[in-house]
Write an enzyme that holds these catalytic residues in place. Structure first.
Site, PDB file in Angstrom:
ATOM      1  N   CYS A  26      40.064  35.238  43.025  1.00 27.33           N
ATOM      2  CA  CYS A  26      40.255  36.644  43.377  1.00 27.33           C
ATOM      3  C   CYS A  26      40.385  36.792  44.906  1.00 27.33           C
ATOM      4  O   CYS A  26      41.213  36.138  45.519  1.00 27.33           O
ATOM      5  CB  CYS A  26      39.121  37.484  42.804  1.00 27.33           C
ATOM      6  SG  CYS A  26      39.502  39.253  42.714  1.00 27.33           S
ATOM      7  N   GLU A  27      39.561  37.614  45.539  1.00 24.00           N
ATOM      8  CA  GLU A  27      39.641  37.737  46.991  1.00 24.00           C
ATOM      9  C   GLU A  27      39.320  36.404  47.663  1.00 24.00           C
ATOM     10  O   GLU A  27      39.843  36.101  48.742  1.00 24.00           O
ATOM     11  CB  GLU A  27      38.691  38.809  47.494  1.00 24.00           C
ATOM     12  CG  GLU A  27      38.820  39.077  48.979  1.00 24.00           C
ATOM     13  CD  GLU A  27      37.681  39.918  49.537  1.00 24.00           C
ATOM     14  OE1 GLU A  27      37.777  40.339  50.705  1.00 24.00           O
ATOM     15  OE2 GLU A  27      36.682  40.131  48.808  1.00 24.00           O
TER      16      GLU A  27
END
Length: 367
Positions: free
Chosen positions: A150-151
């Site tokens: 994800c991030e």
């Protein structure tokens, strides 16, 4: 007719009685269970490095080594890395260990208002780089395998572009790259986070961070819940009720809720970069995103790349991830599309034998 009416009435009474029995059993289970019964991220590990609030863990090997190069897992700031080891039988991390992978994971800790001024460069050039350097010294090697989620995948992309000599292979899972491709497939229930963020004015984001010091974890929990309002409303009645016949199912449900509730705050300035520079301005794919005056050019990534996405991901729609293919500078690029949603790729029982093995087999060919 009288017989039919009587049978229908008897069936209704029987169903009501069964429902009451199920509710009674479920309530007794809930009353008996304690917080220590709902443990997540229990794989054996040790702390090997600390800096400020950041902790680097090394996991205890459970199988004969099959790879020479260790893997560092980097999750994002909006969730917690513990998703990779939710429970014993649903754990990407344990699956990698069982296949002989030497696994490290970085925990960013619990940012507070005092961390308001931390930026992406603090995490990429600072904390993540320090973790990579530690592992390189520990193993007497120049480069490691980096697995971003994800991030954390965005952190990993930035790191691989700026520190190409330190990465042997790059694995990305559910990672946004082109933040404006959310509607590319025409699925109106996908990419609502992107739409919401683009609808915010820069001054709105400034006020949000100024008022709180950080991007509150509670706010992001609310935003994610509103992206699927029907599922959010039903999971505490229909969803929870479905677990009342099976304590194992109930514990699975509670573990997921425990992970969702443990959502850290996101440091303020880094949150501005995420929301404004990436979500609103789409600077990463455009080659305009800068860290400490250096431009992150994805074409500088020449190492092998494995890009894993979820086919039904409403938070990071597939096209936002698949845009990486045309942006990186490597010819050794592989995509794996998995059935399921954003979190399901890690916790789905059906995918437990696919994700970990797919990553391991891909790495082994390049080790």
């Amino acid at each position: 007719m009288p017989t039919t009416k009587k049978s229908a009435a008897a069936q209704a009474v029987a169903e009501f009685s069964d429902f009451n029995l199920k509710m009674t059993r479920g309530l007794k289970m809930l009353q008996r269970l304690k917080d220590e019964d709902v443990q997540i991220a229990t794989a054996d590990k040790e702390v090997v490095f600390r800096q400020d609030k950041v902790t680097l863990y090394r996991y205890t090997a459970t199988a004969k080594p099959s790879l020479k190069t260790p893997v560092l897992i980097a999750y994002g700031q909006i969730g917690r890395y513990t998703m990779t080891d939710l429970q014993e039988d649903r754990s990407m991390l344990r699956n990698l260990l069982a296949l002989g992978v030497d696994v490290y994971a970085v925990d960013w800790g619990n940012p507070t208002r005092s961390d308001r001024w931390l930026q992406f460069e603090d995490y990429v050039d600072g904390y993540l780089n320090e973790c990579v350097e530690f592992i390189c010294r520990e193993h007497r090697m120049n480069a490691i395998n980096l697995l971003g989620i994800c991030e954390g995948g965005v952190f990993s992309l930035c790191y691989a572009a700026l520190y190409p000599d330190r990465i042997k292979n790059l694995i990305l899972t559910i990672t946004p790259v082109d933040f404006h491709q959310d509607q590319a497939e025409g699925r109106t229930n996908h990419g609502l986070l992107n739409l919401w963020t683009r609808g915010l004015g820069a001054e709105d984001i400034d006020r949000l961070i100024e008022a709180n010091g950080n991007l509150p974890g509670e706010l992001m929990s609310y935003v994610f819940a509103q992206m699927t309002p029907g599922a959010t409303l039903s999971k505490y009645n229909v969803g929870l009720l479905d677990t009342f016949d099976d304590e194992k199912k109930l514990l699975n449900f509670l573990r997921m809720e425990k992970w969702i509730a443990d959502r850290p705050h996101h440091p303020g300035e880094a949150a501005k970069q995420l929301l404004v520079n990436l979500y609103k301005n789409n600077e990463l794919i455009r080659g305009e995103f800068q860290l400490a005056g250096r431009t992150v050019d994805l074409a500088d990534i020449k190492v092998p790349v494995l890009n894993v996405f979820a086919k039904d991901d409403h938070i990071i729609p597939p096209k936002t991830t698949q845009a990486l293919r045309a942006a990186v500078g490597t010819k050794d690029y592989t995509e794996i599309g998995l059935d399921g949603g954003h979190v399901g790729v890690f916790v789905s029982g059906k995918l437990q034998g696919i994700l970990g093995k797919g990553i391991h087999d891909w790495l082994r060919k390049r080790d």
